[in-house]
Scaffold this motif. Sequence first.
Motif: not given
Lengths: 218, 525
Positions: A48, A51-53, A73-74, A78, A80, A82, A100, A147-148, A151
């Motif tokens: 996290r 990822a910048g969370l 984060a956006h 990077i 992620l 889960f 994305g 999905r990850a 982008p």
Amino acid sequence: MSAGLAVDGAAVSLGGRRVLGGVDLRVGPTESVALLGPSGIGKSTLLRVIAGLVRPDAGTVTWDGADLADVPAHRRRIGLVFQDAVLFPHRDVAGNVAYGLEAAGVPAAERRSEVARLLGLVDLAGYEDRDVHTLSGGQAQRVALARALAPRPRLLLLDEPFGALDRDLRERLGAEVRDLLRAQGIPAVHVTHDDQEAALVADRVVTLVAGPVGATVA
Amino acid sequence: MQPPPAWWFAALPVVFVGVFFAWPLVNVLHRGLSQEGLDVLRSSATWRVVRFTTVQALLSTALTVALGLPAAYAVHRLDFRGRRLVMSLLTVPFVLPTIVVGAAFRALLPASAQGTLVAIVVAHVFFNLAVVVRVVGGFWTHLDDRWEQAARTLGAGPVTVWRTVTWSLLRPAVLAASALVFLFTFTSFGVVLVLGGPTTTTLEVEIYRRTVQLFDLPGAATLCVLQILAVLLVLVVAGRLQRRLTVTQRLTRARAATHPPRSGTDRAVLGVTLVESLLVALPLLALLSQSLRVGDHWGLDWWRALGTTGTTTRDIAAWDSVRVSVTYAVAAVAIAVVVGGAASCAIAYTRRGSALLDTGLMLPLGTSAVTVGFGLLITFAVAPVDLRGSWVIVPIGQALVAIPLVVRTVLPVLRSLDPRLREVAATLGSSPARTWRTIDLPSLSRALGVGAGFAAAVSLGEFGATSFLARSDAPTLPVQIGRLLARPGEANSGQAAALSVVLVVVTALAVLATEKLRHPAAGSL
């Protein structure tokens, strides 16, 4: 200055409790690293932070030498994945994978073909219109992976993505993901608590151990 | 081992609700759909009232939601000092009796604002903010924040995350809260009676006016029917929308993490919330100050005046209505607990027809209190059963409003009771009746206590039904406040304010006692 990801002395406290203490980590531009360690050691927290969370209380995260502290984060590019897919319940499979791409402003026609390509990559061609609630655990994880990847992240973080699946499926998916990431040239940090899985998916294994001030790299 | 037969318990609530709710409702429909009654629909004044009722409800709802959303977020997702206090401040108005809300805004707003749309909307927002904060906030607390995190790692900025994830998932809760606020404001009576004027009146107030001032019972009945149809329409539309918007999702059982307000947006939202919670305190302070303001100085004159009888012969001393209110509350609580408790058991034990029984008992809650009161009035204030001379009709009306709340409190406890306990009792030689007394009843005592607290609060503050039913020589606190507010002069408004403070204190005691029962740990050392 190193190419790729560099984490130096990352530390996080939550509610006065140290959950991550002074961790260093390097991931080269095309390297796949497995992060091992017992549960509760702070592996997820480290992801996290990368990822910048979660904002670390101390330490730095850099990419190609550039500090990411002020990059939200956006904007980090990077990805992620889960532990349990966390698919958007209000979107179908295509809507999840395209998310994305929409955020990046990719035109609709291009999005459609890209979604189809990604679903093909994860062996779910033709699943576009499926309701995410009807997917099996393995299928949901594949969608989350597609999905990850959509982008085109410069680094992919995987937080025990197959932990909830049975062993056979876990190993097969692990190998698939490894081949897929190698083919795309995307570096990855793969959290797991299974030695064999670590050896299977990664070029290098890093183990977090409990230190006097929380987790550190052994 | 079966639980006790459901019909043991079903008989009482079915008869009670049948006689005191269904029969009056049939009477209302019968009168309302008669030619005499339907004439009221030809009057353009009626449609002006309908239009105003709708417009003020829509405005009130929109504004309540707009102001409630930031507060819901701040109170449930941000971590700041005084969070609990802010939460309590924002929730207090909703437990206030509607007549007190009316009196407080009478005290707060300048004379030029009285009787305007603005006054009504502002009071409605104050009253219903808690609905949005609680309903949306409760949902928000359990909304898995990893969806938002996933969106961020996929490149979505804060605005995009809000639009494509948070708002999409939150919409059903916002809709549910909006529907509730719309229903509350559409059927609002006490607030509009006090703050409205000749051109700013709602259906509820018009029903009251036709009944009490014009003695046009058929016309009032027709308006009741109109009201019932409107409420049904809202429920159907809201239900449809809800089904279309609802997304199957797993809410996290744990509360999502709160975080300190770091971003600019978070700080702005927190600022708005703090201002709102301070503004909420203003009407109550105005009420208190009005009760102590005599001419141009401070004094206890209005408080002392509460103990003396009024100028007209039928008046009783204002203080006496405390006794009246408490007496009625005790009776209403007893009825609501017995009937509501029996109904809960019937619903829990029956296999067939439990949904029907459940819905049937909830109907009084969906019907406006004014309609309940009006129905009882036209049914029981005539020969051969003229109960209006007898005081019991008041607590019966109040109990009808309170029973659904008792059921909602008791039923979940009863349903969660491990059926194996009854089996053990049976194998130990206990008869069904004894098993119920020794196993079910003890586990219910706390829930019944909480239900009694709710019923007491409802009864003490009830105004819609009571204003139709109370005898003129035995007004309850809210009715007495309403009378004082209807008269001109500083002495009357001062006494109304003082009496409102008394009502707030009495109601607060009932609510606090209930909270203690609900969280026993909080009360014991």
